[in-house]
Write a protein that holds these residues in place. Structure first.
Motif, PDB file in Angstrom:
ATOM      1  N   ASP A 120      24.478   4.653  36.655  1.00 36.09           N
ATOM      2  CA  ASP A 120      23.452   3.281  36.806  1.00 36.09           C
ATOM      3  C   ASP A 120      22.660   2.892  36.013  1.00 36.09           C
ATOM      4  OD1 ASP A 120      25.247   2.820  39.173  1.00 36.09           O
ATOM      5  OD2 ASP A 120      24.121   3.905  40.547  1.00 36.09           O
ATOM      6  N   ASN A 121      22.147   4.099  35.120  1.00 36.42           N
ATOM      7  CA  ASN A 121      20.942   3.509  34.227  1.00 36.42           C
ATOM      8  C   ASN A 121      21.549   2.741  33.090  1.00 36.42           C
ATOM      9  OD1 ASN A 121      18.852   3.956  32.551  1.00 36.42           O
ATOM     10  ND2 ASN A 121      19.302   5.945  31.668  1.00 36.42           N
ATOM     11  N   ASN A 122      20.712   1.554  33.033  1.00 33.06           N
ATOM     12  CA  ASN A 122      21.276   0.495  32.140  1.00 33.06           C
ATOM     13  C   ASN A 122      20.375   0.285  30.946  1.00 33.06           C
ATOM     14  OD1 ASN A 122      19.517  -0.918  33.627  1.00 33.06           O
ATOM     15  ND2 ASN A 122      20.860  -2.709  34.171  1.00 33.06           N
ATOM     16  N   ILE A 123      19.365   1.232  30.952  1.00 37.31           N
ATOM     17  CA  ILE A 123      18.396   0.820  29.586  1.00 37.31           C
ATOM     18  C   ILE A 123      18.597   2.169  28.591  1.00 37.31           C
ATOM     19  CG2 ILE A 123      15.860   1.392  29.104  1.00 37.31           C
ATOM     20  CD1 ILE A 123      15.087   0.480  31.931  1.00 37.31           C
ATOM     21  N   PHE A 124      18.686   1.514  27.290  1.00 35.08           N
ATOM     22  CA  PHE A 124      18.871   2.252  26.098  1.00 35.08           C
ATOM     23  C   PHE A 124      17.838   1.899  25.173  1.00 35.08           C
ATOM     24  CE2 PHE A 124      20.997  -1.996  25.745  1.00 35.08           C
ATOM     25  CZ  PHE A 124      21.076  -2.209  24.227  1.00 35.08           C
ATOM     26  N   SER A 125      17.938   2.517  24.135  1.00 33.88           N
ATOM     27  CA  SER A 125      16.973   2.188  22.820  1.00 33.88           C
ATOM     28  C   SER A 125      17.829   1.838  21.625  1.00 33.88           C
ATOM     29  CB  SER A 125      15.845   3.176  22.797  1.00 33.88           C
ATOM     30  OG  SER A 125      16.341   4.356  22.663  1.00 33.88           O
ATOM     31  N   ILE A 126      17.224   1.303  20.686  1.00 33.84           N
ATOM     32  CA  ILE A 126      17.905   0.983  19.488  1.00 33.84           C
ATOM     33  C   ILE A 126      17.003   1.195  18.461  1.00 33.84           C
ATOM     34  CG2 ILE A 126      17.748  -1.525  19.703  1.00 33.84           C
ATOM     35  CD1 ILE A 126      20.643  -1.545  18.498  1.00 33.84           C
ATOM     36  N   LYS A 127      17.349   1.612  17.277  1.00 28.23           N
ATOM     37  CA  LYS A 127      16.739   1.708  15.858  1.00 28.23           C
ATOM     38  C   LYS A 127      17.583   1.227  14.769  1.00 28.23           C
ATOM     39  CE  LYS A 127      13.714   5.032  13.432  1.00 28.23           C
ATOM     40  NZ  LYS A 127      13.458   6.540  13.465  1.00 28.23           N
ATOM     41  N   ALA A 128      17.095   0.548  13.815  1.00 24.95           N
ATOM     42  CA  ALA A 128      17.781  -0.142  12.717  1.00 24.95           C
ATOM     43  C   ALA A 128      17.328   0.316  11.438  1.00 24.95           C
ATOM     44  CB  ALA A 128      17.986  -1.408  12.850  1.00 24.95           C
ATOM     45  N   ILE A 129      17.854   1.004  10.625  1.00 30.43           N
ATOM     46  CA  ILE A 129      17.542   1.386   9.394  1.00 30.43           C
ATOM     47  C   ILE A 129      18.233   0.840   8.261  1.00 30.43           C
ATOM     48  CG2 ILE A 129      17.592   3.710   8.075  1.00 30.43           C
ATOM     49  CD1 ILE A 129      17.887   3.848  11.735  1.00 30.43           C
ATOM     50  N   ASP A 130      17.464   0.432   7.092  1.00 28.07           N
ATOM     51  CA  ASP A 130      17.727   0.058   5.821  1.00 28.07           C
ATOM     52  C   ASP A 130      17.758   1.013   5.032  1.00 28.07           C
ATOM     53  OD1 ASP A 130      17.942  -1.136   3.413  1.00 28.07           O
ATOM     54  OD2 ASP A 130      16.680  -2.763   3.780  1.00 28.07           O
ATOM     55  N   TYR A 131      19.299   1.723   4.903  1.00 27.42           N
ATOM     56  CA  TYR A 131      19.529   2.808   4.190  1.00 27.42           C
ATOM     57  C   TYR A 131      19.319   2.827   2.613  1.00 27.42           C
ATOM     58  CZ  TYR A 131      22.424   6.804   2.413  1.00 27.42           C
ATOM     59  OH  TYR A 131      22.807   7.977   1.903  1.00 27.42           O
ATOM     60  N   VAL A 132      19.201   1.538   2.081  1.00 33.33           N
ATOM     61  CA  VAL A 132      18.958   1.675   0.559  1.00 33.33           C
ATOM     62  C   VAL A 132      17.095   1.523   0.269  1.00 33.33           C
ATOM     63  CG1 VAL A 132      19.114   0.163  -1.484  1.00 33.33           C
ATOM     64  CG2 VAL A 132      21.102   0.462  -0.045  1.00 33.33           C
ATOM     65  N   ASN A 133      16.574   0.674   1.175  1.00 35.36           N
ATOM     66  CA  ASN A 133      15.184   0.609   0.972  1.00 35.36           C
ATOM     67  C   ASN A 133      14.346   1.203   1.638  1.00 35.36           C
ATOM     68  OD1 ASN A 133      15.507  -1.968  -1.001  1.00 35.36           O
ATOM     69  ND2 ASN A 133      16.485  -3.003   0.648  1.00 35.36           N
ATOM     70  N   LEU A 134      14.998   2.098   2.668  1.00 35.90           N
ATOM     71  CA  LEU A 134      14.173   3.055   3.367  1.00 35.90           C
ATOM     72  C   LEU A 134      13.242   2.596   4.289  1.00 35.90           C
ATOM     73  CD1 LEU A 134      13.663   5.766   0.699  1.00 35.90           C
ATOM     74  CD2 LEU A 134      15.574   5.554   2.227  1.00 35.90           C
ATOM     75  N   THR A 147      17.615  -3.676  27.829  1.00 35.84           N
ATOM     76  CA  THR A 147      18.771  -3.234  29.047  1.00 35.84           C
ATOM     77  C   THR A 147      19.917  -4.011  28.487  1.00 35.84           C
ATOM     78  OG1 THR A 147      16.654  -3.704  30.834  1.00 35.84           O
ATOM     79  CG2 THR A 147      18.952  -4.053  31.436  1.00 35.84           C
ATOM     80  N   PHE A 148      21.053  -3.316  29.105  1.00 37.00           N
ATOM     81  CA  PHE A 148      22.477  -3.781  29.102  1.00 37.00           C
ATOM     82  C   PHE A 148      22.658  -5.036  29.708  1.00 37.00           C
ATOM     83  CE2 PHE A 148      23.584   0.841  28.195  1.00 37.00           C
ATOM     84  CZ  PHE A 148      23.967   0.586  26.905  1.00 37.00           C
TER      85      PHE A 148
END
Length: 646
Positions: free
Chosen positions: A468-482, A491-492
């Protein structure tokens, strides 16, 4: 005549026929059709001679290509083992390199074919269009302070995901050249040396020798990530085999200046490998020994070991990884995991178990596909898992096989009210608002982290969840420019969670971002204030007020929230600024010069996922339909990731 032509076609489909041999057969059929009957026998004698000569040429140009397996059937063996691998192709790879504590390792050199990249601070690497083969791809991972690691795969279309756990090159003993010594591990596994060593160039080495030894136990769940390559091998006759391991020993030798060493020519070493108690019932009295060829990426049979008590004892003439394995014939098997509507299911763990040869594992990519080697002519059990949040019980079980040739098959995971399918989609831009072309996103949900590549600024992550847990976290990374975003909580909004545009600017500590319809998104990063009042006499109880402004005319954001009783987190509806909807809690986006938002037909949903203490983050994501003050319909998606000021 028809029968002879059919024979020719079938023969040429199944064997390598040189052009001379093929032309001879055609000549005979031509003469058969064109000569008068009385000339047939004379022509036949001529052609028979040519046929015999061509057959001699054909067989003398090839080694004996067949051996008999245990069932008495003929097994084809090519002149070069690499012929098993198929044609060269290009494939994409996304990988993670960690240590024994499952922490990421930065700066690992990753090599696939002629391409080389380094892992970033998250231990992640991306390598696109790498040169591999249809049935074999080899990924090498090297960094000072660690024993060389690698992973071999059967490449599939889409992104091939690999995980490598590097073992530290810890010196467990220092010995000296010229003297016989034995190095023993805590579990009794050992390596004996006669004291004769050489450098990589073949010259004799004299001096102290640092010895690094690791025993890899099949009972350890991390062994599949620690071992090199995969359990794929060339036997002593040159045929391909897959292996069931009963234990491995990694040995590396270094000189006093850090140079790699090995046993001198003519020297041998006795190795002893402990067998886990759970495997003693299947441990044969003698077992083939296999060493890992770091240049080629697969195991090669050389010698055998004898079971003495709970130890396999054998003699080797050089060092690498050594492996005690039971071999079997293998085929490649690709599993396509889909739901009942044919939609691919990504990020699932897939296991294939043979009663005789153990279990192999893999993870489905964004196309729901995973490939690998499995025993041929064996009945197999297919299990599909979503570990951690769904527990240890599989979400799908099926008995499949036996398979005698390379096979693609599908697994249709049935609908289940306790299993929720989620799709998280969004875009990823750099500080200038341009799409990130080389990047990835990490979603963390429970104890699991899902990683997927960003394609031309867009991403989509597919996963199953069981709680029932519908909370998540996200992180985005620019691999080239670091460059990277913060970890942002969401929340989903089942079944599709649209995140809008994420922007990566390491100099930005807080931001508000929103997109209306299909227009370019607005990103506000300065002049942001965020307050939470528990009992302010001038405001309702549990009030949240946030403002953000920009120097660009028309770019600002103002919102007011009336929150539930502690712990305040959760999903909120629109709160009419004039109180016309009768709601006691919710959020409102103020209709100002920045945005025209009406209270009429307003269906914006707000998810408050974090409400930190002063100086910590407040996270809100929102999306939905609304009308402007002129009654025109719009869609909006947005993110609030701001620091609390009071």
């Amino acid at each position: 005549m028809l029968m002879l032509r059919v024979f020719l076609l079938r023969f040429s489909d199944n064997y390598e026929i040189n052009s001379f041999f093929y032309a001879t057969l055609l000549l005979f059929f031509h003469l058969y059709n064109r000569k008068p009957n009385q000339s047939i026998m004379k022509s036949f004698k001529i052609v028979t001679y040519i046929f015999t000569l061509s057959l001699f040429v054909f067989t003398s140009c090839h080694k004996d290509d067949s051996v008999t397996n245990g069932n008495g059937s003929q097994v084809y063996i090519p002149d070069s083992f690499s012929e098993y691998f198929g044609n060269e192709i290009s494939r994409d790879f996304l990988g993670t390199v960690v240590d024994k504590n499952k922490l990421p390792i930065e700066g690992v050199t990753i090599t696939i074919g002629n391409e080389t990249v380094l892992t970033d601070s998250n231990g992640i690497f991306i390598l696109r269009d790498a040169d591999v083969n249809q049935r074999f791809g080899y990924v090498k991972a090297e960094k000072a302070g660690y024993i060389h690691g690698s992973r071999s795969v059967v490449p599939s279309e889409g992104t091939n995901k690999v995980k490598i756990m590097l073992l530290e090159a810890n010196v467990i003993a220092t010995i000296n050249s010229g003297s016989s010594e034995t190095v023993t591990l805590n579990n009794g596994s050992s390596v004996s040396f006669d004291g004769n060593f050489i450098k990589e160039d073949g010259s004799t080495y004299s001096g102290s020798v640092d010895v690094m030894v690791h025993h890899l136990d099949p009972a350890n769940e991390d062994m599949s990530k620690q071992m090199p390559g995969m359990l794929y091998a060339q036997n002593s006759e040159g045929a391909e085999r897959m292996l069931q391991t009963l234990g491995m020993l990694a040995v590396e030798l270094r000189g006093s200046s850090g140079e790699d060493l090995n046993l001198a020519e003519g020297s041998t070493s006795e190795i002893k490998m402990s067998v886990d108690p759970s495997l003693m019932s299947i441990a044969p009295a003698t077992i083939p020994l296999w060493y890992f060829d770091e240049a080629k990426g697969y195991w090669i049979e050389e010698g055998e070991a004898t079971l003495q008590g709970n130890m396999y004892v054998g003699t080797v003439s050089h060092f690498s990884f050594w492996n005690c394995d039971i071999p079997t014939e293998a085929i490649t098997l690709c599993i396509n995991t889909i739901d009942e509507d044919g939609i691919p299911l990504a990020n699932l763990s897939v296991s294939i178990t043979s009663a005789n040869f153990g279990t192999t594992y893999g993870y489905t990519n964004e196309n729901g596909k995973v490939c690998g080697f499995v025993p041929s002519d064996e009945t197999l059990e297919l299990n599909i898992y979503n570990y951690d949040l769904c527990g240890d019980s599989p979400v799908y079980i099926e008995t499949i096989g036996p398979f005698s040739v390379d096979t693609n098959t599908s697994a249709v995971v049935p609908d289940n009210p306790d299993i929720i399918q989620e799709n998280v989609v969004g875009t990823f831009n750099n500080c200038n608002g341009d799409a990130v072309s080389q990047g990835y996103v990490q979603i963390t949900y429970g104890n699991q982290t899902f990683i997927d590549i960003v394609e031309d600024g867009a991403f989509e992550i597919n996963l199953l969840r069981c709680t029932d847990n519908n909370i998540f976290s996200i992180k985005a990374i620019d691999y080239v420019n670091l460059q990277t975003t913060d970890n942002i909580n969401y929340t989903f909004t089942t079944p599709i969670t649209t995140l809008g545009a994420l922007s990566t600017c390491n100099s930005v500590s807080e931001f508000v971002q929103y997109t209306i319809d299909d227009s370019q998104g607005v990103l506000l990063t300065v002049d942001i204030s965020a307050y939470f009042y528990v009992d302010n006499p001038n405001l309702p109880e549990h009030s949240f007020v946030m403002t953000a402004f920009s120097n660009i005319q028309g770019e600002c954001f103002y919102t007011l929230g009336l929150l539930n009783n502690p712990d305040f987190l959760g999903t909120y509806n629109h709160l009419a600024s004039d109180g016309s909807d009768g709601n006691n809690t919710g959020f409102t986006i103020s209709s100002t010069a920045c945005l025209s938002v009406s209270n009429e037909n307003n269906n914006i949903i707000f998810n408050l996922t974090a409400l930190g203490a002063v100086g910590e983050y407040i996270d809100i994501n929102f999306n939905g339909l609304y009308e402007d003050e002129e009654g025109n319909p719009h869609t909006i998606t947005g993110i609030v990731h701001v620091l609390r000021d009071n």
